[in-house]
Design an enzyme around this catalytic site. Structure first.
Site, PDB file in Angstrom:
ATOM      1  N   LYS A  10      -8.487 -23.680  31.132  1.00 23.61           N
ATOM      2  CA  LYS A  10      -9.906 -23.741  31.451  1.00 23.61           C
ATOM      3  C   LYS A  10     -10.336 -25.196  31.684  1.00 23.61           C
ATOM      4  O   LYS A  10      -9.565 -26.120  31.393  1.00 23.61           O
ATOM      5  CB  LYS A  10     -10.692 -23.110  30.307  1.00 23.61           C
ATOM      6  N   TYR A  50     -13.909 -11.778  33.763  1.00 20.01           N
ATOM      7  CA  TYR A  50     -14.444 -11.528  32.424  1.00 20.01           C
ATOM      8  C   TYR A  50     -15.321 -10.275  32.371  1.00 20.01           C
ATOM      9  O   TYR A  50     -16.160 -10.143  31.480  1.00 20.01           O
ATOM     10  CB  TYR A  50     -15.217 -12.747  31.931  1.00 20.01           C
ATOM     11  N   HIS A 118      -6.682 -19.396  28.564  1.00 19.62           N
ATOM     12  CA  HIS A 118      -6.772 -17.933  28.516  1.00 19.62           C
ATOM     13  C   HIS A 118      -5.414 -17.332  28.839  1.00 19.62           C
ATOM     14  O   HIS A 118      -4.683 -17.852  29.671  1.00 19.62           O
ATOM     15  CB  HIS A 118      -7.797 -17.449  29.559  1.00 19.62           C
ATOM     16  N   GLU A 129      -5.324  -9.087  36.293  1.00 18.64           N
ATOM     17  CA  GLU A 129      -5.691 -10.494  36.456  1.00 18.64           C
ATOM     18  C   GLU A 129      -4.815 -11.186  37.503  1.00 18.64           C
ATOM     19  O   GLU A 129      -5.313 -12.007  38.294  1.00 18.64           O
ATOM     20  CB  GLU A 129      -5.603 -11.199  35.101  1.00 18.64           C
TER      21      GLU A 129
HETATM   22  P1  CMP Z   1     -10.652 -16.076  26.493  1.00 14.68           P
HETATM   23  O1  CMP Z   1      -9.277 -15.822  25.980  1.00 14.68           O
HETATM   24  O2  CMP Z   1     -10.780 -16.759  27.806  1.00 14.68           O
HETATM   25  O3  CMP Z   1     -11.419 -14.686  26.574  1.00 14.68           O
HETATM   26  C1  CMP Z   1     -12.834 -14.619  26.575  1.00 14.68           C
HETATM   27  C2  CMP Z   1     -13.464 -15.916  26.224  1.00 14.68           C
HETATM   28  O4  CMP Z   1     -14.806 -15.829  25.782  1.00 14.68           O
HETATM   29  C3  CMP Z   1     -12.742 -16.524  25.046  1.00 14.68           C
HETATM   30  O5  CMP Z   1     -11.462 -16.942  25.415  1.00 14.68           O
HETATM   31  C4  CMP Z   1     -13.723 -17.589  24.598  1.00 14.68           C
HETATM   32  O6  CMP Z   1     -13.597 -18.784  25.332  1.00 14.68           O
HETATM   33  C5  CMP Z   1     -15.047 -16.944  24.953  1.00 14.68           C
HETATM   34  N1  CMP Z   1     -15.686 -16.480  23.740  1.00 14.68           N
HETATM   35  C6  CMP Z   1     -15.298 -15.471  22.952  1.00 14.68           C
HETATM   36  N2  CMP Z   1     -16.128 -15.336  21.915  1.00 14.68           N
HETATM   37  C7  CMP Z   1     -17.067 -16.293  22.054  1.00 14.68           C
HETATM   38  C8  CMP Z   1     -18.204 -16.663  21.306  1.00 14.68           C
HETATM   39  N3  CMP Z   1     -18.543 -16.025  20.187  1.00 14.68           N
HETATM   40  N4  CMP Z   1     -18.935 -17.697  21.757  1.00 14.68           N
HETATM   41  C9  CMP Z   1     -18.585 -18.333  22.888  1.00 14.68           C
HETATM   42  N5  CMP Z   1     -17.524 -18.027  23.641  1.00 14.68           N
HETATM   43  C10 CMP Z   1     -16.778 -17.019  23.228  1.00 14.68           C
END
Ligand code: CMP
Length: 146
Positions: A10, A50, A118, A129
């Site tokens: 990211k 997402y 991610h 994806e």
């Molecule tokens: P990722 O593995 O990219 O999958 C979804 C993303 O949402 C996660 O990693 C985090 O970066 C983000 N995320 C998940 N929970 C929260 C939260 N409570 N607050 C902010 N970002 C979040």
């Protein structure tokens, strides 16, 4: 047996200068890089990626962040034995504060909203994806070591 997963560094991982380290971890583990590109994703791409989280309170902020253009993301496809599950183990828990020592998130972050990277969480998600980010013909290069 061999499978593929989608891994995305990211913008925070790019800004922090972690692209080389992350690629090295997957390479040294023995996985094969079959696709890579750096880009600022469109809003549509980020929202599709997402989509499962669209009702969550952090969804908008997450999409805004990924698409901000302050730094690109680095989208990759890695291939090898058990790479979906192993990739998740190497990355660590979503909340870096819960991630095991030595994992990418534990090593480099203390913030769930800036958790560096991610990785696909299942075979079906990986297929979805990979298709979303590398959907054009010829974008995935299968290869074997010499
Ligand atoms: P990722 O593995 O990219 O999958 C979804 C993303 O949402 C996660 O990693 C985090 O970066 C983000 N995320 C998940 N929970 C929260 C939260 N409570 N607050 C902010 N970002 C979040």
């Amino acid at each position: 047996s061999s499978e593929r997963t989608f891994i995305m560094i990211k913008p925070d991982g790019v800004t922090r200068g972690l692209v080389g380290d992350i690629i090295s971890r997957f390479e040294k583990r023995g996985y094969k890089l079959v696709a890579i590109k750096s880009l600022v994703p469109s809003r549509q791409l980020a929202e599709q990626h997402y989509a499962d989280l669209s009702t969550r309170p952090f969804f908008k902020g997450l999409v805004n962040y990924i698409t901000s253009g302050k730094a690109p993301v680095v989208a990759m496809v890695w291939e090898g034995k058990d790479v979906i599950r192993q990739g998740r183990i190497m990355i660590g828990a979503t909340n870096p504060l819960d991630a095991a020592p030595g994992t990418i998130r534990n090593t480099y972050s203390i913030s769930i909203g800036r958790n560096i990277i991610h990785g696909s969480d299942s075979f079906d998600t990986a297929e979805q994806e990979i298709g979303l980010w590398f959907g054009k013909p010829g974008e995935l290069a299968s290869w074997e070591p010499a």
